[in-house]
Scaffold this motif. Structure first.
Motif, short mmCIF file in Angstrom:
data_model
loop_
_atom_site.label_atom_id
_atom_site.label_comp_id
_atom_site.label_asym_id
_atom_site.label_seq_id
_atom_site.Cartn_x
_atom_site.Cartn_y
_atom_site.Cartn_z
N LYS B 529 0.83 -1.21 0.00
CA LYS B 529 0.00 0.00 0.00
C LYS B 529 0.86 1.26 0.00
O LYS B 529 0.60 2.21 -0.71
CB LYS B 529 -0.94 -0.01 1.21
CG LYS B 529 -1.81 1.24 1.28
CD LYS B 529 -3.19 0.99 1.81
CE LYS B 529 -4.00 2.27 1.77
NZ LYS B 529 -5.42 2.08 1.89
N ASN B 530 1.91 1.24 0.82
CA ASN B 530 2.76 2.43 0.88
C ASN B 530 3.55 2.64 -0.40
O ASN B 530 3.83 3.78 -0.78
CB ASN B 530 3.70 2.35 2.08
CG ASN B 530 2.95 2.66 3.36
OD1 ASN B 530 2.53 3.78 3.58
ND2 ASN B 530 2.75 1.65 4.18
N MET B 532 2.40 1.89 -3.30
CA MET B 532 1.42 2.36 -4.28
C MET B 532 1.19 3.85 -4.17
O MET B 532 0.85 4.50 -5.14
CB MET B 532 0.07 1.67 -4.03
CG MET B 532 0.04 0.23 -4.43
SD MET B 532 0.25 0.11 -6.18
CE MET B 532 0.11 -1.64 -6.39
N ARG B 533 1.36 4.36 -2.96
CA ARG B 533 1.02 5.77 -2.75
C ARG B 533 1.83 6.68 -3.68
O ARG B 533 1.35 7.69 -4.15
CB ARG B 533 1.28 6.15 -1.30
CG ARG B 533 1.05 7.63 -1.08
CD ARG B 533 1.13 8.01 0.36
NE ARG B 533 0.10 7.35 1.12
CZ ARG B 533 0.24 6.97 2.39
NH1 ARG B 533 1.35 7.19 3.01
NH2 ARG B 533 -0.75 6.42 3.00
N SER B 540 -2.57 1.70 -9.99
CA SER B 540 -2.02 1.84 -8.64
C SER B 540 -3.03 2.51 -7.73
O SER B 540 -3.21 2.11 -6.58
CB SER B 540 -0.74 2.68 -8.65
OG SER B 540 0.10 2.30 -9.68
N ARG B 541 -3.68 3.55 -8.25
CA ARG B 541 -4.66 4.27 -7.44
C ARG B 541 -5.79 3.32 -7.03
O ARG B 541 -6.30 3.38 -5.93
CB ARG B 541 -5.26 5.46 -8.18
CG ARG B 541 -4.31 6.49 -8.73
CD ARG B 541 -3.30 7.01 -7.75
NE ARG B 541 -3.84 7.46 -6.47
CZ ARG B 541 -3.11 7.72 -5.42
NH1 ARG B 541 -1.79 7.59 -5.47
NH2 ARG B 541 -3.66 8.13 -4.31
N TYR B 544 -4.58 0.92 -4.45
CA TYR B 544 -4.42 1.69 -3.21
C TYR B 544 -5.76 1.85 -2.50
O TYR B 544 -5.88 1.65 -1.31
CB TYR B 544 -3.83 3.06 -3.54
CG TYR B 544 -3.57 3.89 -2.32
CD1 TYR B 544 -2.43 3.70 -1.55
CD2 TYR B 544 -4.48 4.87 -1.91
CE1 TYR B 544 -2.19 4.45 -0.42
CE2 TYR B 544 -4.26 5.61 -0.78
CZ TYR B 544 -3.10 5.41 -0.03
OH TYR B 544 -2.89 6.14 1.09
N ASP B 545 -6.78 2.20 -3.27
CA ASP B 545 -8.12 2.35 -2.68
C ASP B 545 -8.68 1.02 -2.17
O ASP B 545 -9.44 0.98 -1.22
CB ASP B 545 -9.11 2.93 -3.72
CG ASP B 545 -8.77 4.36 -4.03
OD1 ASP B 545 -8.10 5.00 -3.19
OD2 ASP B 545 -9.17 4.84 -5.10
N ASN B 549 -6.83 -0.06 5.39
CA ASN B 549 -5.94 0.89 6.03
C ASN B 549 -4.87 0.14 6.83
O ASN B 549 -5.17 -0.75 7.60
CB ASN B 549 -6.73 1.79 6.98
CG ASN B 549 -7.29 2.98 6.25
OD1 ASN B 549 -6.71 3.41 5.25
ND2 ASN B 549 -8.41 3.48 6.71
#
Lengths: 63, 790
Positions: B529-530, B532-533, B540-541, B544-545, B549
């Motif tokens: 996830k990090n 991907m940011r 990637s977005r 990420y979504d 969390n």
């Protein structure tokens, strides 16, 4: 009694003046956008001139 | 974690990126910079009108270099004389009062700007500037830097100053002036008191009324005479014939009346009628200024692009001037204006404008690129194969369907009714006239004129405009924007619905993401996830979504390889995310789906699969519609999803795949030849032909401010499941019209009974005419509002 002629003539002339004013307003494009002016007139002129001062004053208050 | 929103743009702030400046928090540097610009220039009032009104400024370096070109500049300017220049720019972001305020204070931010004025409904700003102190390019850069990037496209190239037709408003003003004054002046005579006072001034009043009626009769009503004349000439009986006839007869008869001192005439009814009918016309003329229903590829395409000369220099070139074998340089987020061959190594292209498909397509050096795609990633070089007008996509617009103006392709309901109404009326008038000739000759003329006056189908002519105008407004409030009132009539007649697949019944926003492979540990998840940011790639977005969390991890090394994937390193763990090629994996399964593979420390962990997700309520909608309509799906894609669709949708739905834009158009044409009334629902430019050909073309849009192809209506994508409701509502609207036709005919009958018996006094006429109009108008308004709630 002939005052009625004068009165009616005056009233018609007034009406014609308003009609002409209307036509002039349309011609100048005032009827093309009927939303923006309604918002624009609510903007405060004074704020525009020195908003930084007002903000500064606001900032000082809590301190 | 308490959610904080950016002070400028309102987006939720990710804790790590938060920037605190001046006691306010911002989500990114861009937003902070805009705030800085505003506060330095005493413009921070911007944030007082509306909460978080801004937009994050986009990177536009090099994008507007073409504005240096004098020729292009001249085309864009609305007015140019010496140093005074005026330009009108379309800014899609304009949405609130803060926007108006900041854009009208541009002179505080840029020297040389003398005034700027916003037209909110059109989302345009008109800027007057001094070309010796600033340039158009500087202005565009300034606007972009404060988050108001203007939209400049090929369409701007041709539009000069538009002439606004305001004649209807003039006519309405004149008609109201005449109507109001005549009403006041006619009042004394309504009471018909044989009094000395009235008798003395009768002549003066009557001739004054006559004079006042002239502008209304000659100017305000002139459209009706022209339309009636045209319709007689083409041997078609439309509603304007009895209207024009009624008005003329009314005027002539009234004039004779006052000349021969028979009575006061019908001038009051005459002017009232003209006024009400013009009002109806205005009411029907509801338009959505900020939407355009006439767009073609020109509004998507850029006005100019960078050309590479043989010696390696870059110059801006107008899109129309591009020739075969030119070399073009296309930057990130720019649109490919012509077909060509890719020269750079690889690139990804987003064809969502064209097909509605949101996932970018990878291209390699030597691949053919089609016009309409948007470059994502680094700058590319391409060689041109065809000029703009000959490209694959733009050729669609050379089809005949785009050439003819389809204003009057359908007969309106009012015209249909009047085909019967007009002859019956004329026949009736003739019969009554002949009968009265035998009884009393002078009365015969009176009766003849009275019949024509009272039968003037004013209420009839008001019915359709008021109903349809009202329905148009109600639908607009529910985010279905129709081009004009005629579309509603067409909508009610539709019996076949054709849907595009990608972007229409599937949502191009939220593709469902699924992870296939070994389950990931929490550490691995947070690493992915990090990583991907840092990437802006659409996939990637999405991933990420999709990921839950997780705690933040500091990424030490990060590399994005355009078109391939990401390599990131944190705490001695390396993660590779991307295509099979990057990871050195061979995927045996050949599949239609898009996959993103994951490798952590050189062990293959699995992949993310992207599935097309169908819009909410699609299945219910199709079930509901399949009883009444023939349903078809027309897709430009391959048959990959045929089986899924077959199981999801009702069995009667016909599925057609592999359709090119022209084939889609032909498909619709073929259906129409079989006598079907076809409604096409699509979204991309590749549906443009089908949308234009169909009886009703509705384009679906995620964001109505962004562009959609030429069509009869634009529907907000979130309202897709309500399609059945719109169709039903349009049918009810037509029912309302029929009911009120009945009502207005009833009034006509009452009026006729007065007229035939020779008792139509001006007072009766003056009561019946406005009364019928008002009841009809209120009836249709109430009914259409009632049906809207159902």
């Amino acid at each position: 009694m002939s005052v009625i002629y004068i009165l009616i003539t005056v009233s018609i002339v007034v009406a014609v003046v308003f009609l002409l004013a209307f036509i002039k307003a349309v011609k100048s494009g005032q009827y093309d956008d009927d939303y923006t002016p309604s918002v624009r007139m609510l903007f405060d002129d004074e704020l525009k001139k020195s908003p930084s001062k007002i903000i500064e004053v606001e900032k000082q208050k809590p301190i | 974690m308490d959610a904080k929103n950016c002070f400028h743009c309102g987006i939720e702030i990710i804790k790590k990126d938060e920037i605190i400046y001046d006691n306010k928090s911002f989500c990114c540097n861009g937003c902070k910079t805009v705030y800085e610009i505003f506060s330095q220039n005493d413009l921070s009032c911007y944030y007082d009108f509306e909460k978080a009104p801004g937009a994050t400024p986009q990177e536009i370096k090099g994008k507007y270099d073409f504005l240096d070109d004098e020729k292009i500049n001249t085309k864009l300017l609305e007015f140019q004389e010496e140093t005074t220049n005026i330009v009108s720019l379309f800014i899609p972001h304009i949405h609130c009062s803060s926007c108006i305020w900041i854009l009208e204070n541009l002179q505080k931010l840029q020297k040389g700007v003398s005034t700027s004025q916003v037209n909110f409904p059109e989302k345009k700003v008109r800027i007057t500037f001094d070309s010796s102190k600033t340039s158009l390019k500087e202005l565009v850069y300034l606007l972009s830097s404060i988050g108001y990037e203007p939209y400049i496209s090929l369409e701007n190239f041709e539009t000069g100053k538009k002439n606004v037709d305001r004649s209807l408003i003039y006519k309405l003003g004149v008609a109201f002036f005449c109507f109001g004054n005549i009403m006041l002046l006619s009042f004394p005579e309504y009471f018909e008191v044989e009094e000395f006072w009235i008798n003395q001034y009768r002549g003066f009043f009557r001739w004054l009324i006559f004079a006042l009626s002239l502008p209304s009769f000659l100017y305000a009503a002139s459209d009706y005479y022209i339309s009636a004349y045209k319709s007689i000439k083409s041997r078609m009986l439309n509603i304007d014939i009895p209207i024009a006839l009624g008005i003329i007869v009314m005027f002539v008869r009234s004039t004779i009346d006052i000349v021969l001192d028979y009575g006061q005439g019908y001038f009051d009814s005459l002017t009232g009628l003209v006024f009400f009918m013009l009002l109806g016309k205005l009411f029907q003329q509801k338009t959505y200024n900020f939407l355009s229903f006439e767009r073609d590829y020109k509004s998507y395409f850029p006005i100019a692009i960078t050309k590479l000369n043989s010696d390696g220099t870059e110059i801006p070139i107008q899109v129309y001037d591009i020739e075969k074998a030119d070399r073009l340089l296309i930057r990130n987020q720019e649109l490919i204006p012509v077909d060509g061959i890719l020269i750079s190594d690889t690139t990804s292209i987003d064809y969502s404008f064209v097909t509605g498909e949101a996932i970018p397509i990878e291209k390699k050096s030597g691949d053919k690129l089609f016009a309409g795609g948007k470059i994502i990633g680094s700058v590319i070089e391409m060689e041109v194969l065809f000029s703009v007008s000959q490209s694959y996509l733009t050729q669609l617009w050379s089809n005949d369907i785009f050439q003819k103006k389809i204003d009057q392709k359908h007969k309106t309901i009012t015209d249909k009714i009047s085909r019967y109404f007009t002859p019956i009326l004329l026949l009736l008038a003739a019969i009554v006239f002949i009968i009265w000739l035998f009884i009393d000759v002078p009365t015969a003329f009176n009766v003849l004129t009275a019949v024509l006056i009272v039968a003037c189908p004013c209420a009839l002519a008001l019915t359709a405009p008021f109903t349809l105008g009202n329905v148009l407004r109600i639908m607009g409030k529910q985010k279905m924007y129709l081009k004009n009132a005629m579309v509603i009539e067409q909508l009610a007649k539709v019996d076949t619905l054709v849907f595009d697949k990608t972007g229409t019944i599937t949502s191009n926003k939220k593709s469902a993401v699924e992870f296939v492979g070994n389950e990931l540990s929490l550490d691995e998840l947070s690493l992915i996830k990090n990583a991907m940011r840092g990437s802006n790639h659409p996939l990637s977005r999405k991933i990420y979504d999709f990921l839950p969390n997780v705690p933040k991890v500091e990424i030490q090394e990060f590399e994005e390889i355009t078109g391939k994937g990401i390599i990131a390193k944190a705490n001695d763990t390396t993660v590779k995310i991307g295509s099979a090629f990057l990871l050195g994996i061979i995927d045996e399964e050949m599949s239609q789906q898009t996959k993103v593979y994951i490798k952590i420390n050189n062990t293959f962990k699995g992949y993310f699969v992207f599935d097309n997700q169908y819009r909410k309520g699609v299945i219910e909608l199709f079930d509901q519609l399949s009883n009444k309509y023939e349903l078809k799906i027309l897709s430009g894609d391959n048959e990959g999803e045929k089986e899924t669709l077959q199981t999801l949708l009702p069995k009667t739905t016909e599925l057609v795949f592999n359709q090119k834009p022209e084939q889609k158009l032909e498909f619709i044409k073929h259906l129409q030849e079989k006598g079907k009334n076809v409604m096409m629902i699509g979204d991309g430019l590749n549906d443009a032909g089908a949308l234009a050909q169909s009886n009703v073309g509705i384009s679906l849009s995620e964001n109505v401010n962004v562009f959609s192809p030429a069509c009869d209506g634009i529907m907000d994508a979130s309202q897709f499941s309500k399609l059945g409701y719109y169709l039903k509502y349009s049918k009810n609207a037509m029912r309302t019209i029929y009911m009120s036709f009945g009502l207005s005919l009833l009034y006509n009958l009452v009026g006729l009974s007065f007229a035939i018996s020779g008792n139509l006094s001006p007072l009766v006429a003056a009561i019946i005419m406005p009364l019928s109009s008002i009841t009809v108008v209120s009836f249709v308004t109430i009914m259409s509002n009632y049906y809207a709630k159902k």
